[in-house]
Enzyme design. Structure first.
Site, PDB file in Angstrom:
ATOM      1  N   ARG A 109       0.830  -1.207   0.000  1.00  9.42           N
ATOM      2  CA  ARG A 109       0.000   0.000   0.000  1.00  9.42           C
ATOM      3  C   ARG A 109       0.864   1.257   0.000  1.00  9.42           C
ATOM      4  O   ARG A 109       0.660   2.160  -0.809  1.00  9.42           O
ATOM      5  CB  ARG A 109      -0.917   0.037   1.226  1.00  9.42           C
ATOM      6  CG  ARG A 109      -1.970  -1.053   1.287  1.00  9.42           C
ATOM      7  CD  ARG A 109      -3.031  -0.878   0.230  1.00  9.42           C
ATOM      8  NE  ARG A 109      -4.205  -1.720   0.496  1.00  9.42           N
ATOM      9  CZ  ARG A 109      -5.218  -1.854  -0.351  1.00  9.42           C
ATOM     10  NH1 ARG A 109      -5.207  -1.227  -1.510  1.00  9.42           N
ATOM     11  NH2 ARG A 109      -6.242  -2.620  -0.059  1.00  9.42           N
ATOM     12  N   GLN A 192     -14.384  11.584  11.816  1.00  9.12           N
ATOM     13  CA  GLN A 192     -14.365  13.043  11.716  1.00  9.12           C
ATOM     14  C   GLN A 192     -13.358  13.639  12.708  1.00  9.12           C
ATOM     15  O   GLN A 192     -12.565  14.511  12.346  1.00  9.12           O
ATOM     16  CB  GLN A 192     -15.785  13.558  12.009  1.00  9.12           C
ATOM     17  CG  GLN A 192     -16.005  15.016  11.676  1.00  9.12           C
ATOM     18  CD  GLN A 192     -17.407  15.465  12.055  1.00  9.12           C
ATOM     19  OE1 GLN A 192     -18.138  14.756  12.773  1.00  9.12           O
ATOM     20  NE2 GLN A 192     -17.800  16.640  11.587  1.00  9.12           N
ATOM     21  N   HIS A 196      -9.641  15.330  11.368  1.00 10.77           N
ATOM     22  CA  HIS A 196      -9.551  16.792  11.386  1.00 10.77           C
ATOM     23  C   HIS A 196      -8.244  17.296  11.991  1.00 10.77           C
ATOM     24  O   HIS A 196      -7.957  18.479  11.925  1.00 10.77           O
ATOM     25  CB  HIS A 196     -10.766  17.405  12.089  1.00 10.77           C
ATOM     26  CG  HIS A 196     -11.967  17.480  11.195  1.00 10.77           C
ATOM     27  ND1 HIS A 196     -12.229  16.536  10.227  1.00 10.77           N
ATOM     28  CD2 HIS A 196     -12.967  18.385  11.100  1.00 10.77           C
ATOM     29  CE1 HIS A 196     -13.335  16.868   9.590  1.00 10.77           C
ATOM     30  NE2 HIS A 196     -13.808  17.979  10.099  1.00 10.77           N
ATOM     31  N   TYR A 344     -12.077  -7.219   6.471  1.00  5.71           N
ATOM     32  CA  TYR A 344     -11.201  -8.382   6.310  1.00  5.71           C
ATOM     33  C   TYR A 344     -11.388  -9.385   7.441  1.00  5.71           C
ATOM     34  O   TYR A 344     -11.580  -9.012   8.599  1.00  5.71           O
ATOM     35  CB  TYR A 344      -9.711  -7.962   6.323  1.00  5.71           C
ATOM     36  CG  TYR A 344      -9.256  -7.127   5.149  1.00  5.71           C
ATOM     37  CD1 TYR A 344     -10.063  -6.926   4.037  1.00  5.71           C
ATOM     38  CD2 TYR A 344      -8.000  -6.543   5.158  1.00  5.71           C
ATOM     39  CE1 TYR A 344      -9.629  -6.156   2.971  1.00  5.71           C
ATOM     40  CE2 TYR A 344      -7.547  -5.771   4.091  1.00  5.71           C
ATOM     41  CZ  TYR A 344      -8.369  -5.575   3.007  1.00  5.71           C
ATOM     42  OH  TYR A 344      -7.935  -4.812   1.964  1.00  5.71           O
ATOM     43  N   LEU A 373     -11.227  12.731  -0.744  1.00  2.18           N
ATOM     44  CA  LEU A 373     -11.903  11.426  -0.712  1.00  2.18           C
ATOM     45  C   LEU A 373     -12.464  11.100   0.662  1.00  2.18           C
ATOM     46  O   LEU A 373     -13.346  10.266   0.804  1.00  2.18           O
ATOM     47  CB  LEU A 373     -10.980  10.307  -1.224  1.00  2.18           C
ATOM     48  CG  LEU A 373      -9.832   9.772  -0.373  1.00  2.18           C
ATOM     49  CD1 LEU A 373     -10.326   8.801   0.705  1.00  2.18           C
ATOM     50  CD2 LEU A 373      -8.836   9.047  -1.259  1.00  2.18           C
ATOM     51  N   TYR A 374     -11.923  11.780   1.696  1.00  4.64           N
ATOM     52  CA  TYR A 374     -12.375  11.515   3.067  1.00  4.64           C
ATOM     53  C   TYR A 374     -13.625  12.306   3.437  1.00  4.64           C
ATOM     54  O   TYR A 374     -14.064  12.275   4.582  1.00  4.64           O
ATOM     55  CB  TYR A 374     -11.258  11.836   4.065  1.00  4.64           C
ATOM     56  CG  TYR A 374     -10.975  10.721   5.058  1.00  4.64           C
ATOM     57  CD1 TYR A 374     -11.935  10.320   5.982  1.00  4.64           C
ATOM     58  CD2 TYR A 374      -9.755  10.076   5.086  1.00  4.64           C
ATOM     59  CE1 TYR A 374     -11.676   9.309   6.896  1.00  4.64           C
ATOM     60  CE2 TYR A 374      -9.487   9.054   5.990  1.00  4.64           C
ATOM     61  CZ  TYR A 374     -10.448   8.678   6.886  1.00  4.64           C
ATOM     62  OH  TYR A 374     -10.195   7.677   7.781  1.00  4.64           O
ATOM     63  N   HIS A 377     -19.436  12.361   4.211  1.00  5.35           N
ATOM     64  CA  HIS A 377     -20.669  12.889   4.802  1.00  5.35           C
ATOM     65  C   HIS A 377     -21.895  11.986   4.643  1.00  5.35           C
ATOM     66  O   HIS A 377     -22.825  12.092   5.452  1.00  5.35           O
ATOM     67  CB  HIS A 377     -20.894  14.317   4.311  1.00  5.35           C
ATOM     68  CG  HIS A 377     -19.843  15.259   4.805  1.00  5.35           C
ATOM     69  ND1 HIS A 377     -18.657  15.460   4.119  1.00  5.35           N
ATOM     70  CD2 HIS A 377     -19.746  15.990   5.942  1.00  5.35           C
ATOM     71  CE1 HIS A 377     -17.904  16.282   4.810  1.00  5.35           C
ATOM     72  NE2 HIS A 377     -18.529  16.631   5.916  1.00  5.35           N
ATOM     73  N   GLY A 515      -7.663   5.196  -0.728  1.00  8.25           N
ATOM     74  CA  GLY A 515      -7.630   5.612   0.672  1.00  8.25           C
ATOM     75  C   GLY A 515      -6.636   4.817   1.505  1.00  8.25           C
ATOM     76  O   GLY A 515      -5.922   5.392   2.334  1.00  8.25           O
ATOM     77  N   SER A 519      -3.694   6.246   4.014  1.00  7.56           N
ATOM     78  CA  SER A 519      -3.949   6.021   5.418  1.00  7.56           C
ATOM     79  C   SER A 519      -2.774   5.289   6.083  1.00  7.56           C
ATOM     80  O   SER A 519      -2.223   5.739   7.092  1.00  7.56           O
ATOM     81  CB  SER A 519      -5.250   5.227   5.539  1.00  7.56           C
ATOM     82  OG  SER A 519      -5.367   4.679   6.820  1.00  7.56           O
TER      83      SER A 519
END
Ligand code: HEM
Ligand SMILES: *[C@@H]1O[C@H](CO)[C@@H](O)[C@H](O)[C@H]1NC(C)=O
Ligand SMILES: *[C@@H]1O[C@H](CO)[C@@H](O)[C@H](O)[C@H]1NC(C)=O
Ligand SMILES: *[C@@H]1O[C@H](CO)[C@@H](O)[C@H](O)[C@H]1NC(C)=O
Ligand SMILES: *[C@@H]1O[C@H](CO)[C@@H](O)[C@H](O)[C@H]1NC(C)=O
Length: 608
Positions: A109, A192, A196, A344, A373-374, A377, A515, A519
């Site tokens: 990744r 969220q 942030h 998974y 992409l995050y 909502h 993502g 991440s």
């Protein structure tokens, strides 16, 4: 005279646009080759170390050819990881195999992320400025050059469709669609709250800029984004943060107490204006719940450390506790949060040692595309069920009174029980946050994002060949076809939200395949994961190291609520992963109608 000059210059511009369009607009270089225009009519692809050669980097070298033949598709890998439970249960208990697979997950990744970072929204070529100016988010793909025939380069119409139209036709929720993976609001607010700290756009400068200049998990949302704010939030005794006690429970201090800036609308009374690390966390009680939990955790860990090290001063207790909380956060994010999202059966593991014999850079830069992409909502429900009350958005937002009235215990219990919305699959954005989604699309355009298909190629996926293939159905596909004209002109963010979800999953393929690299790179690229940091002494000795290595969402909650502790989970407890049929009964909410989104968002537009 003047008119003639204008006429001539118009003509001139017209000619330039027709014959002299930047040849890189058509993105001719494949397989991550880099396009450089030469004059106005030719280009060169730099295929260095791509594993391909040829004019457009399309001819594979032998090894590349073999690898592409052997490599399973992302959907196949996903299928294997989310099926064969019995097989994985055995494998999870063989440490050597579990480590090998986890190492592979991490390296495969994170190798997709350029590190050191390369572009930003103002520099589509490598430059010292783009590398060194930390006020920018980085960019994974450079912006579409300014002088291209269409906003996406050469594909699609001369202008992108009206944002409001896109949102209303394919993004806005008709009826709440619960997430078939059983994601809880406890997860949504964690997402969220956690993100942030590193998605903190600096709208005074524009969407390409961030205020969070550590570009990662620094817990700036707990401690403040700079030293001045941190100092105002600190008690300067035993390493602790300032707090207040209400009805025998610890809460954040008020703005009046600590004099830090927080964004509250004028009608909020003084005693309800809690002050925490992130200035916008007064917005949602779910955020204030987590802020309170982490505040309590910080002060709890300070007590534990002080017991171990009675001789340590305030500063050392504070600093060491912060490192422990960073470690706990990463542990929880990998083993609870990503584990839940992934679906998974393979058991993920937070173990920095897995990378010590690998080529891996301990640094990170947040990219704009990751932020975009995050914008999950659609996770938000139509209204919020707490104990036996139901709150609409106007009642819920900015309501810290609710946090105290119900208490952290009941909030955790209620948010764990309530199911979140599905993110992919289209038409699930609640009207209350429609403005946020519109902004996200507008900002993507302002920053000249490349198309969804370019991002798919960048992250080793096959580009979609039709809108039907993208959505997996025909109705929205037809709407999109009319709006965009060409699948190669489909925008990234709307694309992610309308994409066909994987079977019984919250996301489609693109969200996960893009993502996950950002991440995992961000989590493992943290300095505490590097060989010189990842040892007990960094965390105040064995006791602190153990806190990191045993952290989980459930223990975090149990350590910090009074009385018997409630179930805390990213997964709604009584829901099985069997698909939507089992979920619908518990989730039929009434539609939100009395709500004016602009009123809610006016309070804080562009503040986050
Ligand atoms: C009731 C719940 C929520 C409300 C009212 C809300 C509202 C907002 C608003 C007003 C913005 C700023 C938009 C702009 O001016 O560009 C924003 C940004 C954002 N929101 Fe939400 N949001 C909510 C829930 C969530 C959730 C659950 C997530 C999940 C991850 C999320 C992720 C984000 C992200 C990543 C940004 C961009 C932040 C930045 O760039 O600074 N939001 N949201
Ligand atoms: C490279 O791409 C250009 C533009 O897409 C195309 O005209 C050309 O034929 C391609 N060259 C090769 C060798 O495929
Ligand atoms: C980063 O770039 C912005 C925009 O050009 C500029 O205003 C800012 O001063 C730069 N920051 C630094 C530290 O150079
Ligand atoms: C905030 O929540 C309380 C419950 O604690 C509720 O009584 C009140 O009406 C809410 N405030 C608003 C503005 O709706
Ligand atoms: C909702 O669930 C019930 C059983 O709990 C099932 O009979 C019904 O078909 C489901 N409806 C939908 C729309 O999935």
């Amino acid at each position: 005279m003047k008119a003639i000059i204008i006429f001539i210059s118009l003509l001139h511009a017209g000619i330039l646009a027709c014959e002299g369009a930047n040849p890189c607009c058509s993105q001719p270089c494949q397989n991550r080759g880099i396009c450089t225009s030469i004059g106005t009519d030719s280009y060169e692809c730099d295929c260095t170390r791509t594993g391909y050669y040829g004019e457009n980097c399309t001819t594979p070298e032998l090894f590349t050819w073999i690898r592409t033949k052997l490599k399973p598709t992302p959907n196949t890998v996903h299928y294997i990881l989310t099926h064969f439970k019995g097989f994985w249960n055995i494998l999870n208990n063989i440490p050597f195999l579990r480590d090998t697979i986890m190492r592979y997950v991490l390296t495969s990744r994170s190798h997709l992320i350029d590190s050191p970072p390369t572009y930003n929204s103002d520099y589509g070529y490598k430059s010292w400025e783009a590398y060194s100016n930390l006020s920018y988010y980085t960019r994974t793909l450079p912006p579409v050059p300014e002088d291209c025939p269409t906003p996406m380069g050469v594909a699609g119409k001369k202008a992108l469709p009206d944002v409001k139209l896109v949102v209303e036709k394919v993004l806005l929720r008709r009826k709440f669609i619960p997430d078939p993976q059983g994601t809880s609001l406890m997860f949504a607010f964690f997402a969220q709250h956690f993100t942030h700290q590193f998605f903190k756009s600096d709208m005074k400068r524009g969407p390409a800029f961030t205020r969070a200049q550590n570009h990662g998990v620094d817990l700036g949302h707990i401690y403040g984004e700079n030293l001045e704010r941190q100092h105002k939030l600190r008690l300067f005794k035993d390493g602790k943060l300032k707090y207040q006690v209400i009805d025998g429970e610890v809460y954040p201090p008020t703005v009046k107490d600590v004099q830090v800036d927080m964004h509250y609308p004028p009608h909020i009374p003084e005693e309800h204006r809690f002050a925490v690390g992130h200035e916008a966390f007064g917005l949602v009680p779910g955020l204030m719940m987590y802020a309170t939990i982490w505040l309590r955790e910080h002060n709890r860990v300070c007590d534990v450390l002080k017991q171990e090290h009675p001789d340590w001063d305030d500063e050392r207790l504070f600093q060491t506790t912060r490192l422990i909380l960073i470690g706990e956060t990463i542990k929880i994010v990998i083993e609870d949060y990503v584990q839940h999202l992934s679906g998974y059966h393979f058991k993920l593991k937070f173990d920095p040692e897995l990378l010590f014999n690998q080529r891996f850079q301990y640094q990170n830069r947040i990219s704009s595309e990751f932020n975009t992409l995050y914008h999950w909502h659609p996770l938000m429900p139509d209204n919020f069920h707490i104990q036996d009350q139901v709150y609409s958005y106007p009642q819920f937002l900015f309501n810290n009174s609710l946090v105290m009235e119900h208490g952290i215990h009941n909030l955790v219990e209620s948010f764990t029980k309530q199911i979140a919305g599905r993110v992919a699959g289209g038409r699930n954005v609640p009207p209350a946050v429609m403005m946020v989604v519109m902004k996200s699309i507008e900002h993507s355009r302002q920053m000249r994002y490349q198309s969804l298909n370019q991002y798919r190629k960048r992250f080793m996926m096959k580009p979609y060949t039709s809108f039907q293939e993208l959505t997996g159905e025909t109705e929205m596909a037809a709407e999109l076809e009319e709006l965009y004209g060409d699948i190669d002109a489909m925008e990234l963010y709307p694309g992610l939200l309308v994409e066909k979800p994987r079977p019984n999953a919250i996301f489609g393929e693109t969200m996960v395949e893009m993502g996950a690299p950002y991440s995992l790179k961000g989590l493992m690229g943290n300095p505490i994961c590097s060989p010189e940091y990842w040892k007990p002494s960094t965390f105040g000795g064995k006791v602190g190291f153990d806190i990191v290595n045993t952290a989980s969402l459930q223990t975090l909650v149990c350590h910090n609520v009074k009385g018997p502790c409630p179930v805390a989970s990213f997964h709604v407890p009584d829901v099985k992963d069997a698909g939507s049929a089992t979920i619908n009964s518990s989730t039929s909410h009434s539609r939100q109608t009395d709500l004016n989104p602009t009123v809610i968002l006016k309070e804080r537009t562009s503040e986050l």
